[in-house]
Write an enzyme that holds these catalytic residues in place. Structure first.
Site, PDB file in Angstrom:
ATOM      1  N   CYS A  40       6.923  -4.741   3.563  1.00 35.88           N
ATOM      2  CA  CYS A  40       7.251  -4.261   2.222  1.00 35.88           C
ATOM      3  C   CYS A  40       8.766  -4.230   2.035  1.00 35.88           C
ATOM      4  N   HIS A  41       9.196  -4.060   0.786  1.00 36.85           N
ATOM      5  CA  HIS A  41      10.624  -4.134   0.462  1.00 36.85           C
ATOM      6  C   HIS A  41      11.505  -3.131   1.174  1.00 36.85           C
ATOM      7  N   THR A  42      10.968  -1.949   1.385  1.00 45.49           N
ATOM      8  CA  THR A  42      11.786  -0.918   2.014  1.00 45.49           C
ATOM      9  C   THR A  42      12.139  -1.285   3.451  1.00 45.49           C
ATOM     10  N   HIS A  62       5.647   0.440   7.390  1.00 54.54           N
ATOM     11  CA  HIS A  62       5.038   1.667   6.857  1.00 54.54           C
ATOM     12  C   HIS A  62       3.764   1.360   6.093  1.00 54.54           C
ATOM     13  N   GLU A  63       3.212   0.132   6.266  1.00 56.36           N
ATOM     14  CA  GLU A  63       2.031  -0.266   5.484  1.00 56.36           C
ATOM     15  C   GLU A  63       0.967  -0.776   6.461  1.00 56.36           C
ATOM     16  N   CYS A  92      -0.174  17.910   4.063  1.00 54.81           N
ATOM     17  CA  CYS A  92      -0.509  19.004   4.998  1.00 54.81           C
ATOM     18  C   CYS A  92      -1.479  19.985   4.366  1.00 54.81           C
ATOM     19  N   CYS A  95       1.865  23.389   2.581  1.00 58.15           N
ATOM     20  CA  CYS A  95       3.247  23.655   2.174  1.00 58.15           C
ATOM     21  C   CYS A  95       3.268  23.994   0.678  1.00 58.15           C
ATOM     22  N   CYS A  98       2.314  20.920  -1.509  1.00 52.57           N
ATOM     23  CA  CYS A  98       0.885  20.584  -1.517  1.00 52.57           C
ATOM     24  C   CYS A  98       0.100  21.631  -2.312  1.00 52.57           C
ATOM     25  N   CYS A 106       4.723  16.224  -0.047  1.00 52.90           N
ATOM     26  CA  CYS A 106       4.549  17.229   1.005  1.00 52.90           C
ATOM     27  C   CYS A 106       5.869  17.411   1.750  1.00 52.90           C
ATOM     28  N   ARG A 110       9.185  16.687   6.417  1.00 54.13           N
ATOM     29  CA  ARG A 110      10.141  15.867   5.694  1.00 54.13           C
ATOM     30  C   ARG A 110      11.474  15.684   6.431  1.00 54.13           C
ATOM     31  N   CYS A 169       0.719   1.234   1.198  1.00 51.99           N
ATOM     32  CA  CYS A 169       1.879   1.360   0.296  1.00 51.99           C
ATOM     33  C   CYS A 169       1.605   0.707  -1.058  1.00 51.99           C
ATOM     34  N   ARG A 370       2.276 -10.588  -0.729  1.00 51.56           N
ATOM     35  CA  ARG A 370       2.273  -9.760   0.476  1.00 51.56           C
ATOM     36  C   ARG A 370       2.049 -10.620   1.708  1.00 51.56           C
TER      37      ARG A 370
HETATM   38  P1  NAD Z   1       8.765  -7.995  -5.529  1.00 47.95           P
HETATM   39  O1  NAD Z   1      10.072  -8.547  -5.131  1.00 47.95           O
HETATM   40  O2  NAD Z   1       7.517  -8.581  -4.932  1.00 47.95           O
HETATM   41  O3  NAD Z   1       8.642  -8.067  -7.114  1.00 47.95           O
HETATM   42  C1  NAD Z   1       9.657  -7.786  -7.985  1.00 47.95           C
HETATM   43  C2  NAD Z   1       9.480  -8.692  -9.214  1.00 47.95           C
HETATM   44  O4  NAD Z   1      10.391  -8.262 -10.216  1.00 47.95           O
HETATM   45  C3  NAD Z   1       9.765 -10.157  -8.951  1.00 47.95           C
HETATM   46  O5  NAD Z   1       8.674 -10.936  -9.396  1.00 47.95           O
HETATM   47  C4  NAD Z   1      11.029 -10.433  -9.757  1.00 47.95           C
HETATM   48  O6  NAD Z   1      11.056 -11.757 -10.277  1.00 47.95           O
HETATM   49  C5  NAD Z   1      10.925  -9.395 -10.867  1.00 47.95           C
HETATM   50  N1  NAD Z   1      12.196  -8.978 -11.467  1.00 47.95           N
HETATM   51  C6  NAD Z   1      13.359  -8.685 -10.856  1.00 47.95           C
HETATM   52  N2  NAD Z   1      14.292  -8.278 -11.739  1.00 47.95           N
HETATM   53  C7  NAD Z   1      13.711  -8.314 -12.952  1.00 47.95           C
HETATM   54  C8  NAD Z   1      14.134  -7.988 -14.272  1.00 47.95           C
HETATM   55  N3  NAD Z   1      15.383  -7.566 -14.506  1.00 47.95           N
HETATM   56  N4  NAD Z   1      13.244  -8.140 -15.283  1.00 47.95           N
HETATM   57  C9  NAD Z   1      11.992  -8.573 -15.055  1.00 47.95           C
HETATM   58  N5  NAD Z   1      11.524  -8.892 -13.828  1.00 47.95           N
HETATM   59  C10 NAD Z   1      12.374  -8.755 -12.793  1.00 47.95           C
HETATM   60  O7  NAD Z   1       8.803  -6.428  -5.198  1.00 47.95           O
HETATM   61  P2  NAD Z   1       7.577  -5.409  -5.062  1.00 47.95           P
HETATM   62  O8  NAD Z   1       7.037  -5.433  -3.685  1.00 47.95           O
HETATM   63  O9  NAD Z   1       6.653  -5.606  -6.182  1.00 47.95           O
HETATM   64  O10 NAD Z   1       8.365  -4.011  -5.222  1.00 47.95           O
HETATM   65  C11 NAD Z   1       8.955  -3.659  -6.452  1.00 47.95           C
HETATM   66  C12 NAD Z   1       9.780  -2.393  -6.319  1.00 47.95           C
HETATM   67  O11 NAD Z   1       8.951  -1.281  -6.064  1.00 47.95           O
HETATM   68  C13 NAD Z   1      10.789  -2.418  -5.175  1.00 47.95           C
HETATM   69  O12 NAD Z   1      12.014  -1.874  -5.665  1.00 47.95           O
HETATM   70  C14 NAD Z   1      10.149  -1.513  -4.146  1.00 47.95           C
HETATM   71  O13 NAD Z   1      11.111  -0.937  -3.284  1.00 47.95           O
HETATM   72  C15 NAD Z   1       9.507  -0.487  -5.033  1.00 47.95           C
HETATM   73  N6  NAD Z   1       8.479   0.374  -4.429  1.00 47.95           N
HETATM   74  C16 NAD Z   1       8.465   1.682  -4.792  1.00 47.95           C
HETATM   75  C17 NAD Z   1       7.515   2.548  -4.278  1.00 47.95           C
HETATM   76  C18 NAD Z   1       7.461   3.978  -4.718  1.00 47.95           C
HETATM   77  O14 NAD Z   1       6.721   4.758  -4.132  1.00 47.95           O
HETATM   78  N7  NAD Z   1       8.196   4.373  -5.740  1.00 47.95           N
HETATM   79  C19 NAD Z   1       6.577   2.065  -3.362  1.00 47.95           C
HETATM   80  C20 NAD Z   1       6.595   0.720  -3.034  1.00 47.95           C
HETATM   81  C21 NAD Z   1       7.551  -0.121  -3.574  1.00 47.95           C
HETATM   82  C1  022 Z   2       7.862   2.328  -0.116  1.00 46.14           C
HETATM   83  N1  022 Z   2       8.890   2.741  -0.865  1.00 46.14           N
HETATM   84  C2  022 Z   2       9.490   1.664  -1.389  1.00 46.14           C
HETATM   85  C3  022 Z   2       8.825   0.583  -0.939  1.00 46.14           C
HETATM   86  N2  022 Z   2       7.825   1.005  -0.150  1.00 46.14           N
HETATM   87  C4  022 Z   2       9.251   4.055  -1.065  1.00 46.14           C
HETATM   88  C5  022 Z   2      10.516   4.471  -0.715  1.00 46.14           C
HETATM   89  C6  022 Z   2      10.894   5.792  -0.938  1.00 46.14           C
HETATM   90  C7  022 Z   2      10.001   6.681  -1.494  1.00 46.14           C
HETATM   91  C8  022 Z   2       8.723   6.270  -1.810  1.00 46.14           C
HETATM   92  C9  022 Z   2       8.352   4.948  -1.590  1.00 46.14           C
HETATM   93  C10 022 Z   2      10.404   8.021  -1.761  1.00 46.14           C
HETATM   94  C11 022 Z   2      10.430   8.598  -3.010  1.00 46.14           C
HETATM   95  C12 022 Z   2      10.886   9.893  -2.863  1.00 46.14           C
HETATM   96  C13 022 Z   2      11.131  10.092  -1.533  1.00 46.14           C
HETATM   97  N3  022 Z   2      10.859   8.933  -0.842  1.00 46.14           N
HETATM   98  C14 022 Z   2      11.613  11.352  -0.949  1.00 46.14           C
HETATM   99  C15 022 Z   2      10.469  12.203  -0.559  1.00 46.14           C
HETATM  100  C16 022 Z   2      10.901  13.617  -0.250  1.00 46.14           C
HETATM  101  O1  022 Z   2      12.100  13.869  -0.159  1.00 46.14           O
HETATM  102  O2  022 Z   2      10.016  14.460  -0.116  1.00 46.14           O
HETATM  103  C17 022 Z   2      10.986   8.763   0.525  1.00 46.14           C
HETATM  104  C18 022 Z   2       9.882   8.854   1.366  1.00 46.14           C
HETATM  105  C19 022 Z   2      10.018   8.692   2.773  1.00 46.14           C
HETATM  106  C20 022 Z   2      11.276   8.472   3.312  1.00 46.14           C
HETATM  107  C21 022 Z   2      12.377   8.387   2.481  1.00 46.14           C
HETATM  108  C22 022 Z   2      12.231   8.535   1.105  1.00 46.14           C
HETATM  109  C23 022 Z   2      11.412   8.340   4.794  1.00 46.14           C
HETATM  110  O3  022 Z   2      10.494   8.596   5.537  1.00 46.14           O
HETATM  111  N4  022 Z   2      12.543   7.913   5.317  1.00 46.14           N
HETATM  112  C24 022 Z   2       8.509   9.091   0.826  1.00 46.14           C
HETATM  113 ZN    ZN Z   3       6.339   0.003   0.831  1.00 49.52          ZN
END
Ligand code: NAD
Ligand code: 022
Ligand code: ZN
Length: 375
Positions: A40-42, A62-63, A92, A95, A98, A106, A110, A169, A370
């Site tokens: 995954c991206h992270t 993480h996935e 948990c 906390c 939760c 949770c 953390r 994820c 993926r």
């Molecule tokens: P990805 O690279 O597979 O997809 C991103 C898509 O966005 C691509 O198709 C790209 O062409 C498009 N894109 C980029 N900039 C753009 C713009 N300005 N306008 C329109 N389209 C645009 O990535 P992904 O795996 O789908 O992940 C997406 C995001 O989600 C990442 O930043 C990732 O870190 C995040 N994420 C967040 C969480 C969370 O819990 N919040 C969990 C997982 C992933």
């Molecule tokens: C997963 N992410 C992006 C791509 N795949 C992702 C990254 C960060 C978070 C969630 C998903 C996130 C959002 C908010 C937080 N995190 C903070 C949570 C908190 O402070 O309670 C986050 C998480 C884990 C970690 C860092 C940031 C870590 O374990 N290092 C859930």
């Molecule tokens: Zn992820």
């Protein structure tokens, strides 16, 4: 014990496959044999060195999905042989977070999780006597890993590991953002920015809850067919329209007697702060909600005019789709088994652990939705 792992030695360097030492599960912990893990991206963000909180050497990933092979003292919720998905957001159930019922974040473990350590403040991974850090509490790029009991979801054993690892994820984040965070209702209109591994899961979540109009926005035209495959009804490439994307989208989502336009719900799945602003401003005046899922680069900031919020738009964010891991992840696995959601077509590449660096290349090149590593 010894286990094979892909180790992140230093920022910007490829992962190194090696045998590492792993300590057994302690109080409240479980030893899991990881059978499959997504990339995954992270993981990429941390490996690249762009993540200011990245720690090295560490075992990323993480996935994942796997089998409990040993449990420490006091473990009651899982036993040997159980199929589990590791949770980077634990649950948990004790906390304040939760118990609040208002958040899935949770706080039980953390602090140590963020430091790459187990809850007792130690690392279980080492090589040649040198400490190797855990990552996001999961470290699924190791064939065996140790996890706190509260950070595993016990799932239906009929489900294939090489598919359900994605629920650890991407799938949960996308579908959960629709169901838990936005609470989208049937008949709603929605716009999804970014049709990658997250955006496509937002789209199938919107289809699942019965959204009417599902607009996908991506800079890459190859994503149009991908979006349609999971329920997208309209596609826009911002590079191919005249002028600003926001009025274009607002106009496109005008429905019935309402000549205001804008979607009921918009989702940022890009990580671009520019797209986040566009997503907020293309949701409907008075009630539109915009959900930030994408993780922006370190130090980046979002902006809009306060008038956008004064006139009723709501800006929200979501972590892990607002899902409570031990409660919600097993349900999503069951939805997959029942055919309510799809996973298989999104897994575009399969690799052996020895080939894991190829998975990062595929992600850079935008060639994969993926990639899954199978042990
Ligand atoms: P990805 O690279 O597979 O997809 C991103 C898509 O966005 C691509 O198709 C790209 O062409 C498009 N894109 C980029 N900039 C753009 C713009 N300005 N306008 C329109 N389209 C645009 O990535 P992904 O795996 O789908 O992940 C997406 C995001 O989600 C990442 O930043 C990732 O870190 C995040 N994420 C967040 C969480 C969370 O819990 N919040 C969990 C997982 C992933
Ligand atoms: C997963 N992410 C992006 C791509 N795949 C992702 C990254 C960060 C978070 C969630 C998903 C996130 C959002 C908010 C937080 N995190 C903070 C949570 C908190 O402070 O309670 C986050 C998480 C884990 C970690 C860092 C940031 C870590 O374990 N290092 C859930
Ligand atoms: Zn992820």
């Amino acid at each position: 014990m010894k286990t094979k792992a892909a180790v992140a030695i230093a920022a910007g360097k490829p992962l190194e496959i090696m045998e590492v030492d792993l300590g057994g599960p302690r109080e409240g912990e479980v030893l899991v044999e990881i059978k499959a893990t997504g990339i995954c991206h992270t993981d990429e963000f941390t490996l690249s060195g762009a993540d200011p909180e990245g720690i090295f050497p560490s075992i990323l990933g993480h996935e994942g999905a796997g089998i409990v092979v040993d449990i420490g003292p006091g473990v009651t919720s899982v036993r040997k042989g159980d199929h589990v998905i590791p949770l980077y957001t634990p649950e948990c159930r004790q906390c304040p977070s939760c118990l609040s019922r208002k958040t899935n974040l949770c706080t039980a473990i953390r602090a140590t999780q963020g430091q790459g350590l187990m809850p007792d403040g130690t690392s279980r991974f080492s090589a040649g006597g040198e400490k190797i850090f855990h990552y996001m509490g999961c470290s699924t790029f190791s064939n065996f890993t140790v996890l706190p009991e509260i950070a595993v979801a016990k799932v239906n054993p009929d489900a294939p590991f090489d598919k359900i690892c994605y629920i650890g994820c991407g799938v949960t984040t996308g579908i959960g953002a629709v169901i838990n965070t936005a609470k989208v209702e049937p008949g709603a209109t929605a716009i999804v920015f970014g049709l990658g591994g997250i955006g496509l899961n937002v789209i199938q979540g919107l289809r699942l809850v019965g959204a009417d109009m599902i607009v996908g926005v991506d800079l890459n035209n190859e994503k149009k067919a991908w979006g349609e495959r999971f329920g997208m009804t309209h596609f826009v490439n911002p590079k191919e329209i005249d002028g600003d994307i926001v009025p274009y989208l607002v106009n496109m989502t005008k429905r019935g007697a309402d000549q205001i336009g804008g979607a009921d719900y918009t989702f940022d799945c890009t990580g671009s702060v520019k797209a986040m602003r566009q997503a907020l401003e293309s949701c409907h005046r008075g009630w539109g909600q915009s959900i930030i899922i994408g993780v922006a680069g370190a130090g980046q900031e979002i902006a809009t005019r306060p008038f956008q919020l004064v006139t009723g738009r709501v800006w929200k964010g979501t972590a892990f789709g607002g899902a409570r891991g031990r409660t919600d992840v097993p349900k999503i696995v069951d939805w997959y088994i029942a055919g309510k959601i799809e996973i298989d077509p999104m897994i575009t590449h399969r690799l052996k652990i020895e080939e894991i660096n190829k998975g990062f290349d595929l992600m850079h090149e935008g060639k994969s939705i993926r990639t899954v590593v199978v042990y």
